[in-house]
Design an enzyme around this catalytic site. Structure first.
Site, PDB file in Angstrom:
ATOM      1  N   ASN B 175       0.876  -1.174   0.000  1.00 33.02           N
ATOM      2  CA  ASN B 175       0.000   0.000   0.000  1.00 33.02           C
ATOM      3  C   ASN B 175       0.912   1.223   0.000  1.00 33.02           C
ATOM      4  OD1 ASN B 175      -2.549  -1.392   0.209  1.00 33.02           O
ATOM      5  ND2 ASN B 175      -2.030  -1.817   2.342  1.00 33.02           N
ATOM      6  N   GLU B 259      -8.432  -3.507  -2.717  1.00 35.65           N
ATOM      7  CA  GLU B 259      -8.687  -2.773  -1.480  1.00 35.65           C
ATOM      8  C   GLU B 259      -8.480  -1.274  -1.670  1.00 35.65           C
ATOM      9  OE1 GLU B 259      -6.252  -4.856   1.414  1.00 35.65           O
ATOM     10  OE2 GLU B 259      -7.827  -6.310   1.747  1.00 35.65           O
ATOM     11  N   ASP B 338      -7.189 -14.806   2.814  1.00 43.49           N
ATOM     12  CA  ASP B 338      -6.149 -13.867   3.240  1.00 43.49           C
ATOM     13  C   ASP B 338      -5.380 -14.375   4.454  1.00 43.49           C
ATOM     14  OD1 ASP B 338      -4.546 -11.648   3.477  1.00 43.49           O
ATOM     15  OD2 ASP B 338      -6.082 -10.368   4.346  1.00 43.49           O
ATOM     16  N   GLU B 360       2.828 -16.238  -2.404  1.00 45.69           N
ATOM     17  CA  GLU B 360       3.067 -15.302  -1.305  1.00 45.69           C
ATOM     18  C   GLU B 360       2.611 -15.884   0.024  1.00 45.69           C
ATOM     19  OE1 GLU B 360       1.588 -11.303  -2.000  1.00 45.69           O
ATOM     20  OE2 GLU B 360       1.514 -10.855   0.136  1.00 45.69           O
ATOM     21  N   GLU B 366      -0.220 -11.978  11.243  1.00 42.88           N
ATOM     22  CA  GLU B 366      -1.403 -11.124  11.290  1.00 42.88           C
ATOM     23  C   GLU B 366      -2.597 -11.848  11.921  1.00 42.88           C
ATOM     24  OE1 GLU B 366      -2.529  -9.539   7.513  1.00 42.88           O
ATOM     25  OE2 GLU B 366      -4.327  -8.541   8.282  1.00 42.88           O
ATOM     26  N   GLU B 484      -5.126 -23.230  16.190  1.00 47.85           N
ATOM     27  CA  GLU B 484      -6.328 -23.541  15.419  1.00 47.85           C
ATOM     28  C   GLU B 484      -7.453 -24.032  16.335  1.00 47.85           C
ATOM     29  OE1 GLU B 484      -5.628 -26.463  12.402  1.00 47.85           O
ATOM     30  OE2 GLU B 484      -7.381 -25.851  11.237  1.00 47.85           O
ATOM     31  N   TRP B 514     -16.666  -7.119   3.580  1.00 49.02           N
ATOM     32  CA  TRP B 514     -15.395  -7.735   3.200  1.00 49.02           C
ATOM     33  C   TRP B 514     -15.509  -9.133   2.605  1.00 49.02           C
ATOM     34  CZ3 TRP B 514     -11.331  -4.538   3.002  1.00 49.02           C
ATOM     35  CH2 TRP B 514     -11.399  -3.359   3.747  1.00 49.02           C
TER      36      TRP B 514
END
Lengths: 653, 653
Positions: B175, B259, B338, B360, B366, B484, B514
């Site tokens: 970004n 986004e 994501d 990727e 995150e 998890e 989203w």
């Protein structure tokens, strides 16, 4: 004074057919200049010395009229406003303006005296120019940690407040940040004094929100303990410094031991210890302290169903009744939670017998649509003031309690968080001005109806046809009902986005530390606050009220889920189940906003274009937001309860 | 070079009993100085000219060894590292260091060549010093819109990356904000060039994330249309300017039409139009473009159950297969959503036949605990690389696809968002370093086991007893399973706090725009992505995979709710119902973290105190967070389904 702002209800052009040629002012002192300016400006007449003037403003000190009250009489083509002080004359003049805004002559003797002694406005403005819970632009007072010094605007604002009877004002947020803590010091006192001088002209006393930890934050001390002599000396000096430059300074507003603000608890002291220390420092200067009762555990565990935030204010303050000095006034929010769309009335009203009190309303629409949704708040406030506490049997309304307890109090009254900002229209959009206007009018005279206050406001603000008036009234007077319908049902509250509090988030506060839960499960929802099976909050009311709330059969339905946890198939008096009521009201609320669009459009030629387009935009947003509320609430409960809408409307699965 | 940082796995002191007296470097060119410095530093021996040196580093250009690969042999007390370029020697040296960190001599011939050509690190660092999704302090490169110029630290970092085989790097967030847009201009190119010169010493090429709208933002143009000649000329000039000062500049990474980032869609152009334009500009300089495929509708209506975000990357890019220039490389996240704790593998792998690709990963945690929760990510990544796409029948793993398609590609490989920051320990706490280490090692050689990589890392990092090793391994190797268990069940994902993505908020993304829903209702939960009754996402895989996912009976259970909407009483292979599985795993996950506390405590005397206390703190937070996850998820489903836990444990009602 140029009227660059859209000056809402104080529009000179709306004054019609008044019979005055000239006026005379007798015996006025400090407000003489203001009276002269206002009368000359509005009625376009001159001050004369002759006793046969057509408009006479006269202070009669010996009169039994309340110093802020007034009597208006008409006799022999002379209209006379009398009061025992020039304060009353000022309010009388604004009354006269309102009369002629509706083209009504003075037909009979009018005697008006304020029901509440403190009629206050609280700003939650920050020094950086932002406004906490502000929805009308930035602060009118501050910008980038400096004073804006917009004297012209400040004077416009002062007369706006005076015209509705406001006599007290705080200019800074109750959450007092670092730099604002210095407001009480030399660093900024000249600025404060300058503001005070503007508001003084309109009989408005300036107060400051202060930081209880000031001795530490700005006094370089190691403690703020109210029983510490050096701390007391700090406050003595602070008040002396203030009164040296502002001899009629009002006093302090304090948010202490609340939502992480410092307070006496840090030192093992009580709220009375903290408040009285400040009271003593202010006493010699005739200052007073407003001590907020918005105190609760904001680190609650959602797992704990016994702790009840609604109980907190009463639990903290009831036992201190009688311990507060006579210049300490407890500031109590109207409800036990926090300015929700619907909640019970705080049980502290009617419980405190020996303590001075002001009731705190919220004019700014935090949980009530943020000035994007139309919401005329006066009916809600009126319901609170009319609420019967049964303190001394039937008829012990909140307003009566405020006026009569304790016996010798002289500062009880009402305060409110205001909704104005730097927007050209003051309040985000024109219709939200009605809340500021209505607040002032209602707390001066709580016997006024919501309808008549609205009518007064419309007369000053618009040039509507009688049909137009009816249309706008129909929008405003049912706006509470409409908003309530599409938001959270039956008094449950809190289904908003955390943080900014706009828009739906049904579980947004459900697993939080804020004590704000609805406990919806597969079978039902609501908070059991009964003595029998719940948190026992109902017992904070007097017997008659307690019994009404405790029993699900007598509990008012608009508060049903505030007091009881009930199954979705519980049958309401309408014959509907709770779940069907949820579905129905959410569809109805949205449809009502759709009708707002049509109604407002029909007023296009009756209001100025700026206002028309501005409100039109807001209603568009309101409709979009109401749609989210409707669909998210309906889907949430459909998913949770698994019960179909009986009318087969679209509920997204 | 002073080692002020806790230098993780490159600790000299851990090198044991090596047999070298001196070393010689033959035929190395640009990396000669680096090789000399590293060998001299780590083994404390001197460079000599004699051919009988005990350690020989030799470039043999005629060798068939991959230029970045190496062969290590031991003969006659001489150890020899051979490669066809000095790049390979560098990686060979680090291999040798790892060997002697575990006290193991060179016993047999070692040949190692990288499986992936591009082995990249992406920084999401902002010029202001913040790091998007960074959990290890501020940016190592930037502060307050300037370059920190901490050359010493940057060189430490470069060798850290080189030691695990990384050969490509972006330093700024995908970004790209306003000021960062100027990185490609004279304003900052000297700074970029200086950084490039440091990383060049360690065979790491510098890339920049660029703003697709640069022609407008910084070029003063009215369009960024990729088919506009002036826009093309803009990019030609930009690339020329860059290569004038950085002749071996890598190229660009682009997040476009994603986004709210600008992209070719604005001009009705395709991703191929946009990427190829940049590709052409870079081509003459041998530069390449990484074009991210993280493109989806982020203004979805939650009411719409037909649109499926998981479909988006494939739907956008599959039809463009073959249209991208040979120096354009699509950058595809491992999963279609994501970086969730568990999600399917992106169906683009195995679908694209004529398009260069990098996969990727996300090293920064995150959605996986933000470096407060222990989570060794290598097993997750390994599962992705081993996933069989069935592109050309059985055995067409993602890694194989990356290596073999399209035929002549030379830059395919893997990239990842990194987890480092300015914290003294680089990654927030020591155990999170294993993810950076493991990432490099795994993508060099995907045949390595998670266990052996972990062992390598521990050998370099700690001085653990064999019992200590087993304890730490037992924590790390089951950390994915543990995390998890106490977070969202059976592949559903997204039950996190919106915005920062830490901690539970089950409905946090449920009514959002989203595209991230779990559709839990009173009867069941999950996203139906089947062709038969759902969004049809399953059809994006080759037949064998499609059939497996389409049928609830063959769908892997860890992804069950990613592909199917199922009732709470659906019986899993374990014999448990889904609801009981939810309850059980959430209790188990929490209990496992309790065991972490005990296990870590037992290592107190085996690790340095700073690391001990640091990780202890993190596990304490992890336990607290796991408790919230456990209780909120269990309560949410208990309230929704109304089904009791069979084991009668405490689920808050």
């Amino acid at each position: 004074m140029s009227y660059h702002k859209d000056f809402c209800w104080l529009q000179k052009k709306k004054l019609k057919n008044h019979p005055f040629n000239n006026f005379i002012i007798k015996n006025a002192t400090s407000l003489h200049e203001t009276l002269k300016k206002e009368v000359a400006y509005f009625f376009e007449i001159s001050l004369v010395e002759e006793s046969e003037a057509s408009l006479i403003l006269e202070v009669k000190e010996e009169s039994s009229i309340h110093p802020e009250g007034y009597k208006i009489t008409a006799e022999n083509k002379q209209v006379r406003i009398i009061s025992s002080s020039d304060k009353g004359l000022l309010y009388g003049v604004y009354h006269l303006i309102r009369l002629f805004q509706k083209t009504k002559f003075v037909e009979e003797e009018i005697l008006s005296e304020p029901e509440n002694q403190t009629r206050m406005i609280n700003h939650w403005d920050n020094f950086d120019g932002s406004v906490e819970r502000g929805y009308a632009g930035k602060s009118i007072f501050f910008e980038k940690n400096s004073f804006r010094r917009d004297d012209e605007n400040n004077e416009l604002y002062a007369r706006l407040l005076a015209s509705i009877g406001i006599n007290s004002l705080t200019i800074n947020n109750v959450n007092v940040h670092k730099e604002e803590s210095y407001f009480i010091t030399d660093k900024y006192l000249n600025e404060i004094a300058h503001l005070a001088s503007i508001f003084r002209k309109y009989n408005i006393k300036l107060f400051l929100s202060i930081n209880f930890a000031s001795p530490i934050e700005i006094g370089n001390m190691k403690t703020a303990d109210p029983l510490n002599e050096e701390v007391q000396e700090f406050w003595n000096k602070v008040t002396k410094d203030i009164y040296d430059v502002i001899p009629d300074f009002g006093g302090f507003v304090v948010k202490a031991d609340s939502e992480n603000r410092p307070g006496p608890f840090t030192y093992g002291r009580t709220h009375a210890d903290g408040a009285n220390m400040l009271g003593r420092a202010l006493k010699k200067h005739d200052g007073i302290v407003f001590w907020r009762c918005f105190v609760y555990n904001n680190h609650q565990d959602w797992r704990d169903r016994t702790t009840d935030r609604a109980r907190a204010a009463y639990d903290h303050f009831y036992e201190l009744d009688g311990e507060f000095n006579d210049n300490v006034i407890l500031q109590i929010k109207n409800g036990p939670m926090d300015f929700q769309v619907r909640e019970a009335v705080s049980p502290l009203f009617g419980a405190l017998k020996e303590t001075n009190q002001v009731l705190e309303f919220q004019i700014t629409q935090e949980y009530t649509g943020q000035q994007k949704h139309i919401f005329y708040l006066v009916p809600q406030w009126k319901e609170v003031l009319d609420f019967d506490t049964w303190m001394k049997g039937k008829g012990s309304t909140v307003q009566k309690v405020l006026k009569e307890y304790p016996a010798k109090q002289k500062n009880n009254g009402i305060t409110a968080v205001v909704n104005v900002g730097r927007d050209e229209n003051w309040t985000g959009h024109k219709l939200a001005q009605a809340n500021l206007f209505g607040y002032g009018r209602l707390i001066w005279d709580p016997s006024l109806s919501s309808d008549s206050i609205l009518e007064e406001w419309m007369n000053g603000t618009f040039e509507l046809s009688s049909n137009g008036k009816e249309i706008l009234k129909s929008m405003m007077l049912n706006s509470w009902d409409t908003y309530e319908k599409y938001t959270s049902p039956l008094g449950i509250g809190w289904m908003v986005e955390p943080g900014h509090h706009y828009g739906p988030n049904i579980d947004g506060y459900e697993y939080s530390m804020w004590g704000t839960y609805h406990f919806s499960d597969s079978k039902g929802l609501g908070v059991d606050r009964t003595v029998a099976t719940g948190t026992g909050y109902t017992r904070q009311y007097h017997d008659e009220v307690f019994e009404q709330y405790e029993d699900v059969a007598t509990c008012p339905e608009e508060l049903l889920l505030f007091f009881h946890h009930l199954p979705y198939n519980y049958q309401l008096k309408s014959g509907k189940t709770i779940i069907q009521h949820i579905y129905d009201t959410h569809f109805e609320g949205y449809e009502e906003v759709e009708r707002y669009q049509v109604k407002w459009k029909s007023l296009k030629n009756e209001v100025d274009e700026t206002t028309y387009l501005n409100v039109k935009e807001r209603i568009k947003e309101q409709l979009q937001s109401a749609r989210e509320w409707r669909d998210q609430i309906n889907t949430y409960y459909y998913r949770k309860a698994g019960i179909q809408d009986k009318k087969g409307r679209t509920i997204y699965s």
